[in-house]
Design a protein around this motif. Structure first.
Motif, mmCIF file in Angstrom:
data_model
loop_
_atom_site.group_PDB
_atom_site.id
_atom_site.type_symbol
_atom_site.label_atom_id
_atom_site.label_comp_id
_atom_site.label_asym_id
_atom_site.label_seq_id
_atom_site.Cartn_x
_atom_site.Cartn_y
_atom_site.Cartn_z
ATOM 1 N N ASN A 135 1.088 -1.227 0.177
ATOM 2 C CA ASN A 135 -0.056 0.261 -0.092
ATOM 3 C C ASN A 135 0.798 1.045 -0.187
ATOM 4 O OD1 ASN A 135 -2.600 -1.250 0.426
ATOM 5 N ND2 ASN A 135 -2.303 -1.803 1.728
ATOM 6 N N PHE A 136 2.085 0.815 -0.217
ATOM 7 C CA PHE A 136 3.320 2.183 0.054
ATOM 8 C C PHE A 136 2.908 3.293 1.265
ATOM 9 C CE2 PHE A 136 3.691 0.568 -4.110
ATOM 10 C CZ PHE A 136 4.639 0.128 -3.818
ATOM 11 N N VAL A 137 2.638 2.774 2.256
ATOM 12 C CA VAL A 137 2.074 3.765 3.330
ATOM 13 C C VAL A 137 3.887 3.712 4.539
ATOM 14 C CG1 VAL A 137 0.926 4.123 5.525
ATOM 15 C CG2 VAL A 137 -0.535 3.657 3.684
ATOM 16 N N GLY A 138 3.574 4.962 4.247
ATOM 17 C CA GLY A 138 5.073 5.366 5.347
ATOM 18 C C GLY A 138 4.946 4.703 6.921
ATOM 19 N N TRP A 139 5.967 4.582 7.066
ATOM 20 C CA TRP A 139 6.157 3.918 8.784
ATOM 21 C C TRP A 139 5.697 5.411 10.460
ATOM 22 C CZ3 TRP A 139 5.679 -0.146 11.231
ATOM 23 C CH2 TRP A 139 6.280 -1.683 10.070
ATOM 24 N N THR A 140 5.139 4.679 10.954
ATOM 25 C CA THR A 140 4.975 5.512 11.752
ATOM 26 C C THR A 140 5.323 5.609 13.258
ATOM 27 O OG1 THR A 140 2.663 5.626 12.320
ATOM 28 C CG2 THR A 140 2.936 7.532 10.538
ATOM 29 N N ASN A 141 5.076 3.953 13.510
ATOM 30 C CA ASN A 141 5.509 3.596 14.598
ATOM 31 C C ASN A 141 6.828 2.532 14.162
ATOM 32 O OD1 ASN A 141 4.215 4.926 16.804
ATOM 33 N ND2 ASN A 141 2.648 4.246 15.647
ATOM 34 N N PHE A 142 7.293 2.527 13.401
ATOM 35 C CA PHE A 142 8.647 1.144 12.963
ATOM 36 C C PHE A 142 9.541 0.820 14.344
ATOM 37 C CE2 PHE A 142 12.995 -0.110 12.130
ATOM 38 C CZ PHE A 142 12.238 -1.145 11.022
ATOM 39 N N PHE A 143 9.869 1.911 15.136
ATOM 40 C CA PHE A 143 10.757 1.774 16.258
ATOM 41 C C PHE A 143 9.800 0.154 17.104
ATOM 42 C CE2 PHE A 143 11.597 2.209 20.610
ATOM 43 C CZ PHE A 143 12.578 1.589 21.234
ATOM 44 N N LEU A 144 8.690 0.541 16.659
ATOM 45 C CA LEU A 144 7.854 -0.258 17.999
ATOM 46 C C LEU A 144 7.262 -1.918 17.423
ATOM 47 C CD1 LEU A 144 4.788 2.402 19.394
ATOM 48 C CD2 LEU A 144 6.952 1.511 20.803
ATOM 49 N N ALA A 145 6.789 -1.626 16.234
ATOM 50 C CA ALA A 145 7.081 -2.419 15.872
ATOM 51 C C ALA A 145 8.556 -3.825 15.393
ATOM 52 C CB ALA A 145 6.131 -2.629 14.743
ATOM 53 N N ALA A 146 9.155 -2.947 15.423
ATOM 54 C CA ALA A 146 10.305 -3.673 15.502
ATOM 55 C C ALA A 146 11.279 -4.210 16.460
ATOM 56 C CB ALA A 146 11.621 -3.022 14.122
ATOM 57 N N ALA A 147 11.008 -3.021 17.416
ATOM 58 C CA ALA A 147 11.736 -3.956 18.780
ATOM 59 C C ALA A 147 10.858 -4.898 19.538
ATOM 60 C CB ALA A 147 11.252 -2.827 20.092
ATOM 61 N N ASP A 148 9.446 -4.970 18.692
ATOM 62 C CA ASP A 148 8.553 -6.233 19.552
ATOM 63 C C ASP A 148 9.386 -7.131 19.127
ATOM 64 O OD1 ASP A 148 6.096 -7.095 20.834
ATOM 65 O OD2 ASP A 148 5.492 -7.695 19.249
ATOM 66 N N ARG A 149 8.849 -7.419 17.905
ATOM 67 C CA ARG A 149 9.904 -8.422 16.937
ATOM 68 C C ARG A 149 10.742 -9.027 17.404
ATOM 69 N NH1 ARG A 149 6.897 -10.893 12.749
ATOM 70 N NH2 ARG A 149 5.740 -10.497 14.149
ATOM 71 N N LEU A 150 11.710 -7.865 17.538
ATOM 72 C CA LEU A 150 13.647 -8.610 17.941
ATOM 73 C C LEU A 150 12.891 -8.995 19.496
ATOM 74 C CD1 LEU A 150 15.316 -5.948 16.736
ATOM 75 C CD2 LEU A 150 15.264 -7.827 15.555
ATOM 76 N N LEU A 151 12.400 -8.314 20.155
ATOM 77 C CA LEU A 151 12.126 -9.322 21.774
ATOM 78 C C LEU A 151 11.515 -10.625 21.801
ATOM 79 C CD1 LEU A 151 11.418 -6.274 23.571
ATOM 80 C CD2 LEU A 151 12.916 -7.653 24.281
ATOM 81 N N ARG A 152 10.650 -10.981 20.892
ATOM 82 C CA ARG A 152 10.523 -11.617 20.286
ATOM 83 C C ARG A 152 10.195 -13.237 20.342
ATOM 84 N NH1 ARG A 152 4.115 -11.617 22.617
ATOM 85 N NH2 ARG A 152 3.909 -9.741 22.337
ATOM 86 N N THR A 153 11.602 -12.982 19.253
ATOM 87 C CA THR A 153 11.952 -13.475 18.676
ATOM 88 C C THR A 153 13.284 -14.248 19.624
ATOM 89 O OG1 THR A 153 11.745 -13.217 15.999
ATOM 90 C CG2 THR A 153 13.681 -13.973 16.590
ATOM 91 N N TYR A 154 14.123 -13.245 20.327
ATOM 92 C CA TYR A 154 14.990 -13.558 20.959
ATOM 93 C C TYR A 154 14.633 -14.455 22.645
ATOM 94 C CZ TYR A 154 17.680 -12.260 24.829
ATOM 95 O OH TYR A 154 19.129 -12.992 26.191
ATOM 96 N N THR A 155 13.499 -13.637 22.690
ATOM 97 C CA THR A 155 13.419 -14.327 23.685
ATOM 98 C C THR A 155 12.680 -16.118 23.500
ATOM 99 O OG1 THR A 155 10.829 -13.161 24.146
ATOM 100 C CG2 THR A 155 12.855 -12.503 25.680
ATOM 101 N N THR A 156 11.530 -16.245 22.583
ATOM 102 C CA THR A 156 10.972 -17.449 22.959
ATOM 103 C C THR A 156 12.303 -18.142 21.691
ATOM 104 O OG1 THR A 156 9.331 -16.656 21.467
ATOM 105 C CG2 THR A 156 10.339 -18.152 20.500
ATOM 106 N N ASN A 157 13.493 -17.568 21.171
ATOM 107 C CA ASN A 157 15.364 -18.636 20.599
ATOM 108 C C ASN A 157 15.287 -18.619 22.313
ATOM 109 O OD1 ASN A 157 14.579 -18.314 18.269
ATOM 110 N ND2 ASN A 157 16.107 -16.863 18.217
ATOM 111 N N TRP A 158 15.546 -17.754 23.707
ATOM 112 C CA TRP A 158 16.419 -18.347 24.651
ATOM 113 C C TRP A 158 16.295 -19.497 25.605
ATOM 114 C CZ3 TRP A 158 17.292 -13.721 28.616
ATOM 115 C CH2 TRP A 158 17.673 -14.584 30.248
ATOM 116 N N PHE A 159 14.518 -19.363 25.211
ATOM 117 C CA PHE A 159 13.431 -20.225 26.395
ATOM 118 C C PHE A 159 13.657 -21.488 25.401
ATOM 119 C CE2 PHE A 159 9.902 -22.494 27.057
ATOM 120 C CZ PHE A 159 9.835 -22.559 28.855
ATOM 121 N N GLN A 160 13.822 -21.554 24.310
ATOM 122 C CA GLN A 160 13.575 -23.604 23.863
ATOM 123 C C GLN A 160 15.320 -23.460 23.124
ATOM 124 O OE1 GLN A 160 11.406 -21.864 20.025
ATOM 125 N NE2 GLN A 160 9.974 -22.956 20.458
ATOM 126 N N GLY A 161 16.096 -22.025 23.524
ATOM 127 C CA GLY A 161 17.268 -23.279 23.042
ATOM 128 C C GLY A 161 18.195 -23.543 24.125
#
Length: 599
Positions: free
Chosen positions: A459-485
């Motif tokens: 849709n070519f809509v510019g970001w307004t909350n990129f930091f929150l979205a990226a931080a959320d995905r990084l945290l969820r990936t990191y904590t999931t990998n830590w728990f399972q690994g």
């Protein structure tokens, strides 16, 4: 009267017998169909299991983790030396399987009977069929996917030219998938009471390494002229390379087989070169036709995808009068110095793209195509691919009138399969760097939840909350990998041993939730230190601590700070937040940042 009654009873008996035979025949056919269906399904399951096993074995054999993969086909077992008639121990060996003697002559008589009796390891079951190309009866142990009429062996092969002359070198090739027979009793060799019930062949195409034929190449310069999608109207345009449609399919073909698509010198037809000056590769940019058989064939493939009419592609649209623009700031496809429309002019500077005269009401090469290729086998269908299908057949055969397929030519199709596919799908759950594809809900200054919306970036809509979205995905990936690994650490608990050990999820639970499950340790059969909780506290009790699933990952909405009166915020969380900020800064989006309030 008695005779009449007897005749009636005989008639009834005859009718019942005929009815019984008819029902039995019908049921027998139904049982046969069901049996054959089940056998075919089990054979397909065996093929899938074999492919998975070979992929995993290749990964572990080379210590290359998950990155060592390529085109893979089924191969049956054959003794490379030839069928051995002596000594007796070799004659009856299960590895003595070959339909030719060491000198190359075909085996026959009792030797053939013994050869078939030795079939056990990935057996090459004898199935004799007429060759579709040469029409000679042969043992069809291979699946001729490239349709060149010969079996293309797998593994190390001797390199020969188009006249069968050897170069004195060898190369490793992936060729025709080979049929593998399935025995009625797989744990025993073939014999009178152990018949072959099915056979399978498979090919595993590395989608992760392949370009999607349905998403590459374009005809972007044809937006105004709308010329027929046939050569020589080749108007491929590569601008900034922001979309997969800017990948040059003609370049791939030219590199795939230089004999067929990549000749540098255009030979006249009387010397074996193609007529019409189409044998060389020449890319001209911009506003000039491209030349060569590679561009011609790429256009044929593109024409099928476009439904032979470029105007069938959807435009991006817009509210500007006539769809014309004079500044890049007025429409998202031209924001952030990115020209995603790709119909020119050529961008030659790092900033200030020139969109004067751009018309977003013209068809867009990034839009969904009218038609798609679903299997690579469709490429041989000239109703869809025109001359490309013929050229593909020629590329796998001899060149310049040779009598024998050269090694380089005959493996063209399989080299293509290793690089080109037709069934890729967009990445799911990934954050797009350029345009918004996530919804961030903020209520009363607090982040309520964050959800990735599939394909929303188009849709070519510019970001307004990129930091929150990226931080959320990084945290969820990191904590999931830590728990399972598993991690390495040193620990001593109720034992006198201090050593390098494997940590289990206890470390995660203890850090963030104050749940200590490592009350005692022991050494398992692999020599690893393992902890258990004798009081029963474990994953099944996690909902009591506010977690609703078995993987207690967290994002920006619930970062643990103090749990059970214990400060559990770790530097790892801060590093991930800083990483999200750095990514945000690198794509120049801080100007659009919306502060989340309290977090």
């Amino acid at each position: 009267m008695a005779l009449v009654i007897t005749l009636i009873l005989l008639s009834v008996t005859l009718i019942m017998a005929v009815a019984f035979l008819a029902v039995s025949r019908r049921e027998r056919n139904a049982v046969t169909t069901t049996t054959d269906t089940a056998t075919a399904r089990l054979a397909a399951d065996a093929a899938l299991a074999n492919a998975k096993a070979q992929i995993v074995a290749s990964i572990f054999a080379t210590n290359a983790a998950a990155y060592n993969f390529g085109l893979l086909v089924s191969t049956n077992y054959i003794n490379g030396v030839g069928f051995l008639t002596a000594p007796p121990s070799s004659y009856t060996s299960l590895t003595n399987v070959n339909y030719n003697y060491p000198g190359g002559a075909p085996i026959s008589g009792n030797d053939l009977i013994q050869d078939v009796a030795n079939l056990f390891y990935l057996p090459r079951a004898p199935v004799y069929l007429s060759n579709l190309v040469t029409h000679a009866v042969e043992n069809r142990f291979y699946l001729d996917l490239n349709r060149n009429g010969v079996g293309d062996p797998n593994g190390w092969v001797t390199n020969v030219d188009s006249f069968g002359r050897g170069f004195g070198t060898m190369s490793f090739q992936v060729g025709d998938p080979e049929w593998i027979g399935l025995l009625d009793h797989p744990d025993a060799p073939h014999g009178p009471k152990n018949h072959f019930v099915a056979r399978y062949a498979f090919i595993a195409v590395p989608v992760g390494n392949a370009l999607d034929l349905n998403a590459i190449h374009n005809q972007a310069y044809d937006t105004v002229a709308n010329r027929p999608l046939i050569p020589p109207n080749n108007e491929f345009f590569r601008n900034q390379g922001v979309g997969s449609w800017e990948i040059n399919l003609a370049a791939l073909l030219a590199d795939l087989n230089t004999n067929e698509w990549g000749q540098i010198i255009d030979l006249p037809s009387n010397l074996g070169g193609p007529a019409g000056g189409s044998g060389f590769y020449q890319y001209n940019e911009p506003f000039t036709f491209d030349h060569g058989r590679a561009f011609n064939d790429a256009l044929y493939l593109l024409a099928h995808r476009y439904g032979n009419d470029y105007r069938l592609l959807a435009p991006v649209g817009g509210n500007s009068p006539n769809g014309l623009f004079t500044t890049a700031a007025v429409f998202p496809p031209f924001q952030n110095n990115i020209d995603a429309y790709d119909n020119g002019p050529l961008q030659t500077a790092f900033a200030d793209i020139n969109v004067s005269g751009q018309n977003i009401l013209f068809p867009w090469v990034g839009a969904d195509n009218t038609n798609q290729f679903f299997t690579i086998g469709e490429l041989f269908n000239t109703n869809e691919t025109a001359a490309f299908g013929i050229d593909l057949l020629n590329a796998n055969a001899s060149f310049f009138g040779g009598t024998t397929n050269s090694t380089y030519d005959r493996y063209t199709f399989y080299r293509m399969l290793d690089q080109l596919g037709s069934d890729s799908a967009p990445d799911s759950g990934k954050i797009n760097l350029n345009y918004s594809n996530a919804v961030v809900n903020i209520t009363n200054g607090l982040v309520a939840n964050i959800a990735v919306v599939p394909n929303a970036e188009t849709n070519f809509v510019g970001w307004t909350n990129f930091f929150l979205a990226a931080a959320d995905r990084l945290l969820r990936t990191y904590t999931t990998n830590w728990f399972q690994g598993s991690t390495l650490d040193c620990y001593t608990n109720y034992t006198t041993v201090t050593n390098v050990v494997f940590q289990d999820p206890s470390n995660y639970l203890a850090t963030y939730y104050g749940i200590h499950t490592n009350y005692f340790s022991y050494v398992d059969s692999l020599g690893r230190f393992i902890w258990n909780a004798p009081n029963g506290i474990g994953l099944t009790n996690l909902p009591l601590y506010g977690m609703t699933n078995l993987i207690p990952a967290f994002g920006v909405t619930n970062i643990p700070v103090v749990i059970n009166n214990r400060f559990v915020y770790t530097p790892a969380v801060n590093r991930l937040l800083q990483l999200a900020a750095n990514i945000y800064d690198s794509v120049n989006y801080f100007s659009n940042y919306v502060a989340p309030g309290a977090a």
